[in-house]
Scaffold this motif. Structure first.
Motif, mmCIF file in Angstrom:
data_model
loop_
_atom_site.group_PDB
_atom_site.id
_atom_site.type_symbol
_atom_site.label_atom_id
_atom_site.label_comp_id
_atom_site.label_asym_id
_atom_site.label_seq_id
_atom_site.Cartn_x
_atom_site.Cartn_y
_atom_site.Cartn_z
ATOM 1 N N ARG A 311 0.878 -1.106 -0.002
ATOM 2 C CA ARG A 311 -0.050 0.026 -0.081
ATOM 3 C C ARG A 311 0.856 0.938 0.131
ATOM 4 N NH1 ARG A 311 -2.324 -3.474 3.896
ATOM 5 N NH2 ARG A 311 -4.557 -4.120 3.110
ATOM 6 N N THR A 312 0.661 1.949 -1.043
ATOM 7 C CA THR A 312 1.470 3.314 -0.977
ATOM 8 C C THR A 312 0.374 4.517 -0.970
ATOM 9 O OG1 THR A 312 1.123 3.501 -3.487
ATOM 10 C CG2 THR A 312 3.133 2.697 -2.611
ATOM 11 N N ILE A 313 -0.643 4.391 -0.850
ATOM 12 C CA ILE A 313 -1.807 5.289 -0.723
ATOM 13 C C ILE A 313 -3.053 4.577 0.277
ATOM 14 C CG2 ILE A 313 -3.504 6.841 -1.575
ATOM 15 C CD1 ILE A 313 -1.940 6.785 -4.175
ATOM 16 N N ASP A 314 -3.454 5.243 1.369
ATOM 17 C CA ASP A 314 -4.581 4.611 2.275
ATOM 18 C C ASP A 314 -5.868 4.895 1.388
ATOM 19 O OD1 ASP A 314 -5.497 6.949 2.641
ATOM 20 O OD2 ASP A 314 -4.852 6.986 4.982
ATOM 21 N N LYS A 315 -6.927 4.001 2.136
ATOM 22 C CA LYS A 315 -8.076 4.000 1.317
ATOM 23 C C LYS A 315 -8.715 5.406 1.236
ATOM 24 C CE LYS A 315 -10.372 2.708 5.548
ATOM 25 N NZ LYS A 315 -11.373 1.746 6.389
ATOM 26 N N ASN A 316 -8.214 6.318 1.961
ATOM 27 C CA ASN A 316 -8.704 7.675 2.111
ATOM 28 C C ASN A 316 -7.956 8.719 1.277
ATOM 29 O OD1 ASN A 316 -10.818 7.130 4.090
ATOM 30 N ND2 ASN A 316 -9.307 7.167 5.718
ATOM 31 N N GLY A 317 -6.894 8.118 0.607
ATOM 32 C CA GLY A 317 -6.262 8.777 -0.718
ATOM 33 C C GLY A 317 -4.981 9.384 0.098
ATOM 34 N N GLN A 318 -4.837 9.177 1.435
ATOM 35 C CA GLN A 318 -3.458 9.707 2.082
ATOM 36 C C GLN A 318 -2.243 8.703 1.336
ATOM 37 O OE1 GLN A 318 -3.078 12.351 4.313
ATOM 38 N NE2 GLN A 318 -1.209 11.981 3.743
ATOM 39 N N PHE A 319 -1.198 9.682 1.197
ATOM 40 C CA PHE A 319 0.122 9.054 0.668
ATOM 41 C C PHE A 319 0.911 8.695 1.700
ATOM 42 C CE2 PHE A 319 -1.411 10.996 -3.067
ATOM 43 C CZ PHE A 319 -0.919 10.062 -4.502
ATOM 44 N N TYR A 320 1.531 7.407 1.617
ATOM 45 C CA TYR A 320 2.575 7.076 2.654
ATOM 46 C C TYR A 320 3.855 7.322 2.236
ATOM 47 C CZ TYR A 320 -1.030 3.782 4.444
ATOM 48 O OH TYR A 320 -2.163 3.025 5.089
ATOM 49 N N LEU A 321 4.616 7.819 3.266
ATOM 50 C CA LEU A 321 6.008 8.191 2.797
ATOM 51 C C LEU A 321 7.032 6.776 2.653
ATOM 52 C CD1 LEU A 321 6.784 10.949 5.665
ATOM 53 C CD2 LEU A 321 6.372 11.241 3.268
ATOM 54 N N ILE A 322 6.490 5.932 3.270
ATOM 55 C CA ILE A 322 7.161 4.545 3.187
ATOM 56 C C ILE A 322 6.201 3.417 3.008
ATOM 57 C CG2 ILE A 322 8.346 2.690 4.319
ATOM 58 C CD1 ILE A 322 9.724 4.986 6.050
ATOM 59 N N PRO A 323 6.063 2.743 1.977
ATOM 60 C CA PRO A 323 4.873 2.037 1.534
ATOM 61 C C PRO A 323 4.825 0.872 2.617
ATOM 62 C CG PRO A 323 6.425 2.195 -0.308
ATOM 63 C CD PRO A 323 7.125 2.939 0.924
ATOM 64 N N ASP A 324 3.517 0.679 2.864
ATOM 65 C CA ASP A 324 3.215 -0.378 3.999
ATOM 66 C C ASP A 324 3.017 -1.863 3.429
ATOM 67 O OD1 ASP A 324 1.941 -1.355 6.444
ATOM 68 O OD2 ASP A 324 0.253 -1.846 5.175
ATOM 69 N N ILE A 325 3.929 -2.717 3.821
ATOM 70 C CA ILE A 325 4.040 -4.175 3.322
ATOM 71 C C ILE A 325 3.236 -5.335 4.171
ATOM 72 C CG2 ILE A 325 5.466 -5.964 2.252
ATOM 73 C CD1 ILE A 325 5.430 -3.505 0.662
ATOM 74 N N GLU A 326 2.405 -5.944 3.749
ATOM 75 C CA GLU A 326 1.674 -6.886 4.693
ATOM 76 C C GLU A 326 1.898 -8.277 4.024
ATOM 77 O OE1 GLU A 326 -2.736 -8.328 5.827
ATOM 78 O OE2 GLU A 326 -2.432 -6.093 5.297
ATOM 79 N N VAL A 327 2.220 -9.222 4.689
ATOM 80 C CA VAL A 327 2.724 -10.399 4.170
ATOM 81 C C VAL A 327 2.044 -11.659 4.864
ATOM 82 C CG1 VAL A 327 4.681 -12.140 3.605
ATOM 83 C CG2 VAL A 327 4.844 -9.749 3.485
ATOM 84 N N GLU A 328 1.133 -12.448 4.193
ATOM 85 C CA GLU A 328 0.548 -13.564 4.589
ATOM 86 C C GLU A 328 1.099 -14.753 3.876
ATOM 87 O OE1 GLU A 328 -3.557 -12.761 6.915
ATOM 88 O OE2 GLU A 328 -3.572 -12.086 4.809
ATOM 89 N N THR A 329 1.374 -15.859 4.557
ATOM 90 C CA THR A 329 1.876 -17.205 3.728
ATOM 91 C C THR A 329 1.189 -18.492 4.716
ATOM 92 O OG1 THR A 329 3.759 -17.156 5.166
ATOM 93 C CG2 THR A 329 4.001 -16.115 3.306
ATOM 94 N N TRP A 330 1.182 -19.475 3.618
ATOM 95 C CA TRP A 330 0.455 -20.640 4.356
ATOM 96 C C TRP A 330 1.356 -21.740 3.694
ATOM 97 C CZ3 TRP A 330 -2.096 -16.658 1.861
ATOM 98 C CH2 TRP A 330 -2.903 -15.894 2.455
ATOM 99 N N TRP A 331 1.681 -23.044 4.724
ATOM 100 C CA TRP A 331 1.746 -24.083 4.255
ATOM 101 C C TRP A 331 0.750 -25.060 3.672
ATOM 102 C CZ3 TRP A 331 6.747 -24.198 4.044
ATOM 103 C CH2 TRP A 331 7.654 -23.699 4.990
ATOM 104 N N THR A 332 0.913 -25.620 2.659
ATOM 105 C CA THR A 332 -0.161 -26.360 1.946
ATOM 106 C C THR A 332 0.361 -27.459 1.389
ATOM 107 O OG1 THR A 332 -2.254 -26.506 1.011
ATOM 108 C CG2 THR A 332 -0.475 -25.113 0.297
ATOM 109 N N ASN A 333 -0.342 -28.684 1.297
ATOM 110 C CA ASN A 333 0.165 -29.678 0.442
ATOM 111 C C ASN A 333 -1.113 -29.734 -0.935
ATOM 112 O OD1 ASN A 333 -1.735 -30.886 2.026
ATOM 113 N ND2 ASN A 333 -0.927 -32.736 1.754
ATOM 114 N N LEU A 334 -1.927 -28.704 -1.125
ATOM 115 C CA LEU A 334 -2.938 -28.846 -1.919
ATOM 116 C C LEU A 334 -2.376 -28.526 -3.303
ATOM 117 C CD1 LEU A 334 -5.901 -27.264 -0.106
ATOM 118 C CD2 LEU A 334 -5.559 -29.366 -0.889
ATOM 119 N N GLY A 335 -3.009 -28.913 -4.405
ATOM 120 C CA GLY A 335 -2.626 -28.736 -5.796
ATOM 121 C C GLY A 335 -3.497 -27.836 -6.321
#
Length: 457
Positions: A311-335
């Motif tokens: 995210r470089t801009i929030d939902k209200n249009g405000q710019f971020y000085l530093i980009p906000d990074i959100e990371v979600e990861t999962w272990w899986t054996n599904l194909g």
């Protein structure tokens, strides 16, 4: 107690309250609870067990003790003193629940539950499966054919109490932190384990997983999809699931992994990139990692699905000085594709609804005993009571049920308890039979009668 009282309401002279000698029972739905329990050998097995050594024979059998308490749980009244609500017409409650000798007093109920403690855990878990099978319950699979098994820890607030095992939970209050497992899209209970509040959610989870998978395979032959939160991100869990042939999605705990490294990898290799709005970019894909289980001394190469949001801009249009990074990861054996993995894991959140029904609708947030093993027994009995209420709820969907605002796929336990268990009925005796009269003003009477007919088949 005198039945000669008569009161005229001052606000409405047309309404008079008086006591009568008629048998009007406020919990007629317990007859269905007894019918469902009567299809298994649970009570017979309990009656043959001697759980106390201080007496050679009890006047009230173990089966009667636990049947009484199961009836109380199904009414949403787990506290021992609630047994007094059966005092004024014990014959009906005995007949409804299948109690052979007598309904215990509050003191006998409490003492015997303390004596039994956690000694019947395996018996209750096995009889829970027998109960479901005896009533032709088959957990419904997802559209992809996998039967979901959701496992999660839910803290129970028992603050300001001195109960054994109560300690600080990760939610910041004193209580217990039991682990619970549900199967199928309906959310049938398959395994509960009471734990101290301070116990880490991964401690004992390997054994809990093994026990749960064994129980699930007795109930269904379809492939299982085990879903776990990041608190159970352990390769030892993965080893158990791989050995048992289960599919799984486990939310990963990044621990010391760098979000920036994940983001750089996604920018370099990810092909599924979305821009839902200005200033927001979502990367979805999979990576592969080699990991080792120390407990089982095994090495695996696992798929790690990810969803990374910049995210470089929030939902209200405000710019971020530093980009906000959100990371979600999962272990899986599904194909399956990455989006389906994300959707399947998000559906895991539905088990929070099941937790809520147990803690609020069945009133089990604050367990009634001061002894840990007695509370463990209560939580194990809650598995059967919860499933009975769930079966009644699922069996009364559609048909001649009262009109709903929207289509119902699963009845909340509160609805089942208030409208079907706590159903007032007029009791008469004839030819050694009890006749339950349902008044014409009760809109649930038809669907209740339909379910009773279904139970008798």
């Amino acid at each position: 107690m005198s039945n000669n009282r008569r009161v005229t309401l001052k606000g409405n002279q047309n309404i008079i309250v008086e006591f009568t000698n008629e048998r009007i029972i406020p919990a007629g739905g317990l007859s269905v609870v007894g019918a469902l329990l009567g299809k298994s050998d649970f009570v017979k097995k309990l009656n043959r067990m001697d759980v106390t050594k201080n007496r050679s024979q009890h006047q009230i059998k173990n089966g009667d003790i636990l049947l009484t308490y199961l009836g109380m749980l199904c009414m949403g009244k787990p506290y021992f003193e609630a047994v007094h609500e059966m005092d004024d017409d014990k014959e009906f409650y005995k007949a409804a629940l299948g109690i052979t000798r007598n309904i215990p007093s509050e003191e006998t109920l409490r003492q015997r539950m303390d004596d039994i403690g956690d000694s019947l855990r395996q018996t209750i878990l096995e009889e829970n499966i027998a109960l479901l099978l005896a009533n032709d319950i088959k957990p419904t699979a997802l559209e992809n054919g996998y039967v979901p098994v959701d496992i999660d820890v839910t803290p129970m607030d028992n603050s300001k109490s001195k109960k054994e095992g109560v300690s600080r939970t990760y939610k910041g209050f004193d209580g217990y932190a039991p682990m619970m497992a549900y199967i199928g899209t309906e959310g049938y209970a398959i395994n509960f384990e009471l734990r101290e509040g301070k116990q880490h959610c991964q401690k004992g989870t390997v054994e809990f997983l093994q026990e749960t998978i064994e129980l699930c395979k007795k109930l269904t032959d379809q492939p299982l999809l085990i879903r776990l939160d990041s608190g159970n991100d352990s390769i030892d869990n993965v080893a158990v699931l791989m050995d048992s042939g289960c599919y799984f999605i486990i939310k990963r705990n990044l621990r010391r992994e760098s979000k920036e490294d994940w983001f750089d990898m996604a920018k370099q290799f990810c092909k599924n990139i979305e821009n839902p709005r200005d200033g927001k970019t979502v990367y979805k894909g999979s990576d592969w990692k080699t990991v080792t289980s120390k407990q089982f001394d095994k090495e695996f190469t696992l798929r790690a699905g990810y969803e990374i949001t910049e995210r470089t801009i929030d939902k209200n249009g405000q710019f971020y000085l530093i980009p906000d990074i959100e990371v979600e990861t999962w272990w899986t054996n599904l194909g399956v594709d990455d989006q389906e993995i994300i959707n399947l894991y998000h559906a895991h959140g539905e088990c929070e609804q099941f937790h809520s029904e147990i803690k609020t609708d069945m009133d089990l947030e604050r367990l009634p005993s001061g002894k840990f093993n007695t509370n463990a027994l209560i939580l194990e009995l809650a598995i059967m009571a919860y499933n009975i209420l769930r079966m009644i709820g699922q069996g009364t969907i559609g048909g001649r049920a009262p009109r709903q605002k929207r289509d119902v796929k699963r009845r909340r336990l509160h609805t089942v308890i208030s409208n079907l268990i706590m159903m007032a009925c007029h009791i008469t005796s004839h030819a050694r039979q009890l006749i339950m009269g349902l008044g014409k003003s009760n809109v649930w009477r038809h669907i209740f009668a339909d379910f009773c007919e279904l139970c008798s088949q």
